[in-house]
Design a protein around this motif. Structure first.
Motif, PDB file in Angstrom:
ATOM      1  N   PRO A  85     -27.621 -12.618  -9.549  1.00  0.00           N
ATOM      2  CA  PRO A  85     -27.685 -14.037  -9.227  1.00  0.00           C
ATOM      3  C   PRO A  85     -28.488 -14.247  -7.943  1.00  0.00           C
ATOM      4  O   PRO A  85     -28.612 -13.332  -7.130  1.00  0.00           O
ATOM      5  CB  PRO A  85     -26.214 -14.412  -9.010  1.00  0.00           C
ATOM      6  CG  PRO A  85     -25.548 -13.127  -8.650  1.00  0.00           C
ATOM      7  CD  PRO A  85     -26.303 -12.048  -9.368  1.00  0.00           C
ATOM      8  N   GLU A  86     -29.054 -15.437  -7.784  1.00  0.00           N
ATOM      9  CA  GLU A  86     -29.771 -15.730  -6.544  1.00  0.00           C
ATOM     10  C   GLU A  86     -28.781 -15.763  -5.394  1.00  0.00           C
ATOM     11  O   GLU A  86     -27.705 -16.322  -5.510  1.00  0.00           O
ATOM     12  CB  GLU A  86     -30.460 -17.091  -6.637  1.00  0.00           C
ATOM     13  CG  GLU A  86     -31.840 -17.001  -7.204  1.00  0.00           C
ATOM     14  CD  GLU A  86     -32.604 -18.294  -7.015  1.00  0.00           C
ATOM     15  OE1 GLU A  86     -32.571 -18.881  -5.909  1.00  0.00           O
ATOM     16  OE2 GLU A  86     -33.225 -18.698  -7.992  1.00  0.00           O
ATOM     17  N   VAL A  87     -29.166 -15.137  -4.309  1.00  0.00           N
ATOM     18  CA  VAL A  87     -28.303 -15.123  -3.132  1.00  0.00           C
ATOM     19  C   VAL A  87     -29.111 -15.566  -1.929  1.00  0.00           C
ATOM     20  O   VAL A  87     -30.323 -15.394  -1.879  1.00  0.00           O
ATOM     21  CB  VAL A  87     -27.687 -13.722  -2.879  1.00  0.00           C
ATOM     22  CG1 VAL A  87     -26.682 -13.370  -3.939  1.00  0.00           C
ATOM     23  CG2 VAL A  87     -28.751 -12.661  -2.796  1.00  0.00           C
ATOM     24  N   GLU A  88     -28.439 -16.158  -0.988  1.00  0.00           N
ATOM     25  CA  GLU A  88     -29.079 -16.643   0.234  1.00  0.00           C
ATOM     26  C   GLU A  88     -29.081 -15.528   1.267  1.00  0.00           C
ATOM     27  O   GLU A  88     -28.105 -14.798   1.421  1.00  0.00           O
ATOM     28  CB  GLU A  88     -28.279 -17.835   0.754  1.00  0.00           C
ATOM     29  CG  GLU A  88     -28.851 -18.454   1.985  1.00  0.00           C
ATOM     30  CD  GLU A  88     -28.023 -19.649   2.434  1.00  0.00           C
ATOM     31  OE1 GLU A  88     -27.874 -19.803   3.652  1.00  0.00           O
ATOM     32  OE2 GLU A  88     -27.529 -20.389   1.573  1.00  0.00           O
ATOM     33  N   LYS A  89     -30.186 -15.385   1.991  1.00  0.00           N
ATOM     34  CA  LYS A  89     -30.292 -14.337   3.002  1.00  0.00           C
ATOM     35  C   LYS A  89     -29.831 -14.862   4.360  1.00  0.00           C
ATOM     36  O   LYS A  89     -30.282 -15.885   4.833  1.00  0.00           O
ATOM     37  CB  LYS A  89     -31.728 -13.831   3.115  1.00  0.00           C
ATOM     38  CG  LYS A  89     -31.842 -12.606   4.020  1.00  0.00           C
ATOM     39  CD  LYS A  89     -33.253 -12.128   4.189  1.00  0.00           C
ATOM     40  CE  LYS A  89     -33.745 -11.497   2.931  1.00  0.00           C
ATOM     41  NZ  LYS A  89     -35.065 -10.862   3.115  1.00  0.00           N
ATOM     42  N   VAL A  90     -28.931 -14.132   4.970  1.00  0.00           N
ATOM     43  CA  VAL A  90     -28.421 -14.432   6.299  1.00  0.00           C
ATOM     44  C   VAL A  90     -29.130 -13.504   7.279  1.00  0.00           C
ATOM     45  O   VAL A  90     -29.323 -12.323   6.987  1.00  0.00           O
ATOM     46  CB  VAL A  90     -26.890 -14.205   6.354  1.00  0.00           C
ATOM     47  CG1 VAL A  90     -26.368 -14.320   7.766  1.00  0.00           C
ATOM     48  CG2 VAL A  90     -26.177 -15.160   5.421  1.00  0.00           C
ATOM     49  N   THR A 131     -20.882 -12.264  -1.970  1.00  0.00           N
ATOM     50  CA  THR A 131     -21.941 -11.317  -1.640  1.00  0.00           C
ATOM     51  C   THR A 131     -23.163 -12.070  -1.146  1.00  0.00           C
ATOM     52  O   THR A 131     -23.357 -13.249  -1.458  1.00  0.00           O
ATOM     53  CB  THR A 131     -22.347 -10.462  -2.861  1.00  0.00           C
ATOM     54  OG1 THR A 131     -22.816 -11.320  -3.901  1.00  0.00           O
ATOM     55  CG2 THR A 131     -21.181  -9.619  -3.352  1.00  0.00           C
ATOM     56  N   GLU A 132     -23.978 -11.358  -0.368  1.00  0.00           N
ATOM     57  CA  GLU A 132     -25.203 -11.961   0.145  1.00  0.00           C
ATOM     58  C   GLU A 132     -26.159 -10.870   0.596  1.00  0.00           C
ATOM     59  O   GLU A 132     -25.761  -9.758   0.898  1.00  0.00           O
ATOM     60  CB  GLU A 132     -24.898 -12.892   1.322  1.00  0.00           C
ATOM     61  CG  GLU A 132     -24.230 -12.206   2.499  1.00  0.00           C
ATOM     62  CD  GLU A 132     -23.694 -13.169   3.540  1.00  0.00           C
ATOM     63  OE1 GLU A 132     -23.994 -14.366   3.475  1.00  0.00           O
ATOM     64  OE2 GLU A 132     -22.970 -12.709   4.431  1.00  0.00           O
ATOM     65  N   VAL A 133     -27.442 -11.211   0.595  1.00  0.00           N
ATOM     66  CA  VAL A 133     -28.460 -10.355   1.181  1.00  0.00           C
ATOM     67  C   VAL A 133     -28.578 -10.792   2.630  1.00  0.00           C
ATOM     68  O   VAL A 133     -28.617 -11.989   2.922  1.00  0.00           O
ATOM     69  CB  VAL A 133     -29.813 -10.507   0.452  1.00  0.00           C
ATOM     70  CG1 VAL A 133     -30.897  -9.690   1.151  1.00  0.00           C
ATOM     71  CG2 VAL A 133     -29.681 -10.098  -1.008  1.00  0.00           C
ATOM     72  N   ILE A 134     -28.590  -9.825   3.534  1.00  0.00           N
ATOM     73  CA  ILE A 134     -28.700 -10.147   4.952  1.00  0.00           C
ATOM     74  C   ILE A 134     -29.886  -9.409   5.547  1.00  0.00           C
ATOM     75  O   ILE A 134     -30.344  -8.403   5.006  1.00  0.00           O
ATOM     76  CB  ILE A 134     -27.401  -9.826   5.732  1.00  0.00           C
ATOM     77  CG1 ILE A 134     -27.072  -8.335   5.702  1.00  0.00           C
ATOM     78  CG2 ILE A 134     -26.228 -10.655   5.199  1.00  0.00           C
ATOM     79  CD1 ILE A 134     -25.870  -7.951   6.559  1.00  0.00           C
ATOM     80  N   GLU A 135     -30.364  -9.917   6.643  1.00  0.00           N
ATOM     81  CA  GLU A 135     -31.440  -9.270   7.383  1.00  0.00           C
ATOM     82  C   GLU A 135     -30.854  -8.814   8.714  1.00  0.00           C
ATOM     83  O   GLU A 135     -30.437  -9.633   9.536  1.00  0.00           O
ATOM     84  CB  GLU A 135     -32.594 -10.240   7.612  1.00  0.00           C
ATOM     85  CG  GLU A 135     -33.810  -9.607   8.229  1.00  0.00           C
ATOM     86  CD  GLU A 135     -34.560  -8.671   7.302  1.00  0.00           C
ATOM     87  OE1 GLU A 135     -35.119  -7.694   7.817  1.00  0.00           O
ATOM     88  OE2 GLU A 135     -34.585  -8.902   6.078  1.00  0.00           O
TER      89      GLU A 135
END
Length: 189
Positions: A25-30, A122-126
């Motif tokens: 699924p599309e996830v927002e990057k933090v 869940t999320e993608v993070i930087e």
């Protein structure tokens, strides 16, 4: 001893192997920005090349170092429970470019749910060290409610799984410390 068993069972229960699967699924990057090490923090430098700053009153547990795991443990709360951060270093045969962090969030969600995780996010993070995937879940063990946040980051041939766990009602109390530790994590790749 109970803390070590719980820490080890949570960490080993959340280890993941990623691979091909359905579309994530599309996830927002933090973005977690780099910070200067706070004055009341200590810096742990591992002999394998990674480092992390942790609150100065947290202890370092190297009892599982031979297995690639270092633990960071908060002082005891009034009820005897402690927050923990486990850092597991894993070796693999992949290149950093082989990892799709959006797909990894799906794998993390499945692993957390398969291990009894509820309300999984869940999320993608930087991170300052690069892109990573994070999963947060509520857990219950022996009638005690916990909350865990797991972050995975991979480089060429090596990866790290950082698993933060505390009592469910204390997660917000420790989130600043955990975010600071993530902001100072330097994997050495």
């Amino acid at each position: 001893m109970k803390r070590r068993v719980l820490f080890a069972s949570l960490l080993s229960g959340l280890l993941l192997v990623t691979g091909c699967g359905s579309a994530a699924p599309e996830v927002e990057k933090v973005v977690i920005s780099s910070i200067e090490v706070p004055g009341d923090y200590s810096v742990y430098e591992d002999d394998l090349g990674w480092s992390l700053a942790h609150p100065g009153d947290w202890s370092v547990d190297e009892t599982a170092k031979e297995y690639g795991t270092i633990g960071f443990v908060s002082p005891s709360a009034e009820d005897g429970f402690k927050a923990t951060l486990g850092v597991l270093r894993t070796e693999h045969e992949f290149m950093a470019s082989d990892f799709n962090y959006e797909e990894l969030t799906t794998a993390i969600q499945g692993a957390l749910e398969n291990n009894g995780g509820m309300n999984v996010l869940t999320e993608v993070i930087e991170l300052p060290a690069g892109e990573a995937a994070r999963g947060v879940a509520d857990l219950e063990r022996d009638g005690v409610a916990f909350k865990t946040s797991q972050v995975q980051i991979y480089g060429d041939g090596v990866g790290y799984i950082l698993t933060f766990t505390t009592l469910g009602d204390r997660f917000e109390e420790y989130i600043d410390e955990f975010e600071n530790m993530l902001a100072t994590f330097a994997p050495g790749f």
